[in-house]
Design a protein around this motif. Structure first.
Motif, PDB file in Angstrom:
ATOM      1  N   VAL A 159      -1.024 -36.980 -51.376  1.00  0.00           N
ATOM      2  CA  VAL A 159      -2.153 -36.377 -51.055  1.00  0.00           C
ATOM      3  C   VAL A 159      -2.358 -36.492 -49.514  1.00  0.00           C
ATOM      4  O   VAL A 159      -2.328 -37.438 -48.914  1.00  0.00           O
ATOM      5  CB  VAL A 159      -3.338 -37.007 -51.938  1.00  0.00           C
ATOM      6  CG1 VAL A 159      -3.535 -38.316 -51.464  1.00  0.00           C
ATOM      7  CG2 VAL A 159      -4.492 -36.212 -51.697  1.00  0.00           C
ATOM      8  N   ARG A 160      -2.871 -35.356 -49.288  1.00  0.00           N
ATOM      9  CA  ARG A 160      -3.283 -35.295 -47.482  1.00  0.00           C
ATOM     10  C   ARG A 160      -4.645 -35.793 -47.263  1.00  0.00           C
ATOM     11  O   ARG A 160      -5.468 -35.672 -48.238  1.00  0.00           O
ATOM     12  CB  ARG A 160      -3.355 -33.868 -47.252  1.00  0.00           C
ATOM     13  CG  ARG A 160      -3.478 -33.429 -45.922  1.00  0.00           C
ATOM     14  CD  ARG A 160      -2.291 -33.602 -45.229  1.00  0.00           C
ATOM     15  NE  ARG A 160      -2.759 -33.117 -43.361  1.00  0.00           N
ATOM     16  CZ  ARG A 160      -2.458 -31.593 -43.050  1.00  0.00           C
ATOM     17  NH1 ARG A 160      -2.171 -30.758 -43.887  1.00  0.00           N
ATOM     18  NH2 ARG A 160      -2.803 -31.582 -41.829  1.00  0.00           N
ATOM     19  N   VAL A 161      -4.497 -36.971 -46.440  1.00  0.00           N
ATOM     20  CA  VAL A 161      -5.998 -37.545 -46.305  1.00  0.00           C
ATOM     21  C   VAL A 161      -6.625 -37.360 -44.883  1.00  0.00           C
ATOM     22  O   VAL A 161      -7.722 -37.784 -44.765  1.00  0.00           O
ATOM     23  CB  VAL A 161      -5.730 -38.973 -46.966  1.00  0.00           C
ATOM     24  CG1 VAL A 161      -5.317 -39.180 -48.205  1.00  0.00           C
ATOM     25  CG2 VAL A 161      -4.838 -39.625 -45.877  1.00  0.00           C
ATOM     26  N   HIS A 162      -5.887 -36.681 -44.154  1.00  0.00           N
ATOM     27  CA  HIS A 162      -6.273 -36.590 -42.709  1.00  0.00           C
ATOM     28  C   HIS A 162      -5.568 -35.459 -42.055  1.00  0.00           C
ATOM     29  O   HIS A 162      -4.435 -35.249 -42.576  1.00  0.00           O
ATOM     30  CB  HIS A 162      -6.051 -38.039 -41.877  1.00  0.00           C
ATOM     31  CG  HIS A 162      -6.645 -38.017 -40.456  1.00  0.00           C
ATOM     32  ND1 HIS A 162      -5.858 -37.778 -39.439  1.00  0.00           N
ATOM     33  CD2 HIS A 162      -7.783 -38.479 -40.223  1.00  0.00           C
ATOM     34  CE1 HIS A 162      -6.679 -37.758 -38.621  1.00  0.00           C
ATOM     35  NE2 HIS A 162      -7.800 -38.298 -38.724  1.00  0.00           N
ATOM     36  N   LYS A 163      -5.906 -35.112 -41.081  1.00  0.00           N
ATOM     37  CA  LYS A 163      -4.990 -33.862 -40.300  1.00  0.00           C
ATOM     38  C   LYS A 163      -3.682 -34.336 -39.929  1.00  0.00           C
ATOM     39  O   LYS A 163      -2.825 -33.557 -39.636  1.00  0.00           O
ATOM     40  CB  LYS A 163      -5.851 -33.354 -39.010  1.00  0.00           C
ATOM     41  CG  LYS A 163      -6.064 -34.579 -37.951  1.00  0.00           C
ATOM     42  CD  LYS A 163      -7.026 -33.526 -36.960  1.00  0.00           C
ATOM     43  CE  LYS A 163      -6.920 -34.589 -35.650  1.00  0.00           C
ATOM     44  NZ  LYS A 163      -7.722 -33.979 -34.418  1.00  0.00           N
ATOM     45  N   ASP A 180     -13.022 -36.288 -42.825  1.00  0.00           N
ATOM     46  CA  ASP A 180     -13.903 -35.700 -43.507  1.00  0.00           C
ATOM     47  C   ASP A 180     -13.433 -34.591 -44.433  1.00  0.00           C
ATOM     48  O   ASP A 180     -14.049 -34.194 -45.444  1.00  0.00           O
ATOM     49  CB  ASP A 180     -15.029 -35.347 -42.568  1.00  0.00           C
ATOM     50  CG  ASP A 180     -15.807 -36.454 -41.834  1.00  0.00           C
ATOM     51  OD1 ASP A 180     -15.764 -37.679 -42.261  1.00  0.00           O
ATOM     52  OD2 ASP A 180     -16.132 -36.360 -40.836  1.00  0.00           O
ATOM     53  N   THR A 181     -12.687 -33.593 -43.812  1.00  0.00           N
ATOM     54  CA  THR A 181     -12.268 -32.416 -44.672  1.00  0.00           C
ATOM     55  C   THR A 181     -11.420 -32.752 -45.983  1.00  0.00           C
ATOM     56  O   THR A 181     -11.468 -31.967 -46.756  1.00  0.00           O
ATOM     57  CB  THR A 181     -11.351 -31.700 -43.742  1.00  0.00           C
ATOM     58  OG1 THR A 181     -11.914 -31.502 -42.433  1.00  0.00           O
ATOM     59  CG2 THR A 181     -10.761 -30.409 -44.152  1.00  0.00           C
ATOM     60  N   TYR A 182     -10.924 -34.130 -45.783  1.00  0.00           N
ATOM     61  CA  TYR A 182     -10.054 -34.410 -47.123  1.00  0.00           C
ATOM     62  C   TYR A 182     -10.605 -35.446 -48.148  1.00  0.00           C
ATOM     63  O   TYR A 182      -9.984 -35.622 -49.131  1.00  0.00           O
ATOM     64  CB  TYR A 182      -8.531 -34.950 -46.579  1.00  0.00           C
ATOM     65  CG  TYR A 182      -8.092 -33.918 -45.576  1.00  0.00           C
ATOM     66  CD1 TYR A 182      -7.263 -32.863 -45.978  1.00  0.00           C
ATOM     67  CD2 TYR A 182      -8.015 -34.145 -44.086  1.00  0.00           C
ATOM     68  CE1 TYR A 182      -6.667 -32.069 -45.391  1.00  0.00           C
ATOM     69  CE2 TYR A 182      -7.772 -33.207 -43.314  1.00  0.00           C
ATOM     70  CZ  TYR A 182      -6.839 -32.021 -43.850  1.00  0.00           C
ATOM     71  OH  TYR A 182      -6.095 -31.166 -42.969  1.00  0.00           O
ATOM     72  N   LEU A 201     -11.475 -34.335 -51.894  1.00  0.00           N
ATOM     73  CA  LEU A 201     -10.459 -34.070 -52.550  1.00  0.00           C
ATOM     74  C   LEU A 201      -9.635 -35.433 -53.060  1.00  0.00           C
ATOM     75  O   LEU A 201      -9.035 -35.612 -54.131  1.00  0.00           O
ATOM     76  CB  LEU A 201      -9.318 -33.155 -52.104  1.00  0.00           C
ATOM     77  CG  LEU A 201      -8.076 -32.792 -52.753  1.00  0.00           C
ATOM     78  CD1 LEU A 201      -8.329 -32.335 -54.101  1.00  0.00           C
ATOM     79  CD2 LEU A 201      -7.152 -31.865 -51.891  1.00  0.00           C
ATOM     80  N   PHE A 202      -9.354 -36.414 -51.939  1.00  0.00           N
ATOM     81  CA  PHE A 202      -8.877 -37.576 -52.023  1.00  0.00           C
ATOM     82  C   PHE A 202      -9.628 -38.571 -52.898  1.00  0.00           C
ATOM     83  O   PHE A 202      -8.847 -39.099 -54.156  1.00  0.00           O
ATOM     84  CB  PHE A 202      -8.972 -38.316 -50.767  1.00  0.00           C
ATOM     85  CG  PHE A 202      -8.404 -39.800 -50.938  1.00  0.00           C
ATOM     86  CD1 PHE A 202      -7.101 -40.001 -51.305  1.00  0.00           C
ATOM     87  CD2 PHE A 202      -9.227 -40.751 -50.549  1.00  0.00           C
ATOM     88  CE1 PHE A 202      -6.488 -41.328 -51.422  1.00  0.00           C
ATOM     89  CE2 PHE A 202      -8.719 -41.980 -50.926  1.00  0.00           C
ATOM     90  CZ  PHE A 202      -7.411 -42.433 -51.211  1.00  0.00           C
ATOM     91  N   TYR A 203     -11.037 -38.519 -53.137  1.00  0.00           N
ATOM     92  CA  TYR A 203     -11.286 -39.244 -54.074  1.00  0.00           C
ATOM     93  C   TYR A 203     -11.309 -38.938 -55.508  1.00  0.00           C
ATOM     94  O   TYR A 203     -11.300 -39.555 -56.548  1.00  0.00           O
ATOM     95  CB  TYR A 203     -12.925 -39.585 -53.586  1.00  0.00           C
ATOM     96  CG  TYR A 203     -13.016 -40.735 -52.595  1.00  0.00           C
ATOM     97  CD1 TYR A 203     -12.840 -41.861 -52.695  1.00  0.00           C
ATOM     98  CD2 TYR A 203     -13.314 -40.586 -51.079  1.00  0.00           C
ATOM     99  CE1 TYR A 203     -12.725 -43.080 -51.952  1.00  0.00           C
ATOM    100  CE2 TYR A 203     -13.568 -41.457 -50.140  1.00  0.00           C
ATOM    101  CZ  TYR A 203     -13.163 -42.619 -50.589  1.00  0.00           C
ATOM    102  OH  TYR A 203     -13.200 -43.783 -49.392  1.00  0.00           O
TER     103      TYR A 203
END
Length: 220
Positions: free
Chosen positions: A173-177, A205-207, A210-212
């Protein structure tokens, strides 16, 4: 692996849905006749393995594949063997000729599972195999990425968005830029940071949402 079936024939949908439910490695998301709904699901990163009919009136399977800009593993199904070459030109995992037995279906799924476990990246003048089971996290820096495993750091000329589209969505999963993490390698999450071994990875903040959501889905 999260599976989606798209076919305009109800009987074909029923057979594939039954086969998928017989394999514990697979999770059935949906069996649908609407290819445009299916395309949205693929583009949103919801699908790991797609069973796709070639001959459909609204959108052919070949055109569907050409429209995809998010990678997932695809197994084509059709009653017309002359389409096999077109399918393999589009880099599908396997090709099932209707009618097919459960054992043939199982072999195709096993190919897809094998594909999900490895990735090849260019390192200097060679293609290096990466065992995805060993990957802890991936860090991006401009046009380069570093893939960190328990034993090594692999640097390749690639951008994070492209590598993200190549990874199995269920495991990464993408969690940060600048970061992608392997969900099953996370040790803890605290104060907006992920701990993997000695590494502290920020959650952007952007991810965040979706991550949680992904974390909650794994718990349920």
């Amino acid at each position: 692996m999260r599976c989606l079936v798209i076919d305009d024939e109800p009987l074909a949908l029923d057979i594939l849905c039954d086969y998928i439910k017989r394999m514990p490695e697979l999770t059935l998301l949906d069996c649908i006749t609407d290819p445009f709904k299916g395309l949205d699901m693929v583009q949103n990163g919801e699908v790991d393995l797609l069973f796709l009919d070639i001959q459909m009136p609204e959108l052919s399977g070949i055109d569907f594949l050409k429209k995809m800009d998010r990678e997932c593993d695809v197994i084509l199904t059709t009653a017309y063997p002359e389409y096999a070459l077109d399918g393999y030109d589009l880099n599908v995992v396997d090709y099932l000729l209707k009618p097919f037995a459960f054992e043939r279906f199982k072999k195709a799924v096993e190919k897809a599972i094998d594909v999900q476990n490895i990735l090849f990246v260019k390192v200097e003048h060679k293609m290096q195999k990466v065992d995805l089971e060993e990957v802890l996290y991936i860090e991006g820096l401009k046009d380069y990425i570093s893939i960190y495993t328990g034993d090594e750091r692999i640097i390749t000329l690639q951008n994070l968005k492209k590598i993200d589209s190549m990874l199995p969505n269920k495991r990464f999963v993408r969690v940060h830029k600048s970061y992608i993490v392997a969900v099953d390698k996370i040790n803890s999450i605290e104060r907006g940071k992920i701990s993997i071994g000695e590494k502290q990875i920020p959650i952007g903040d952007t991810y965040r949402d979706l991550f949680y959501k992904r974390i909650e889905n794994r718990r349920s």
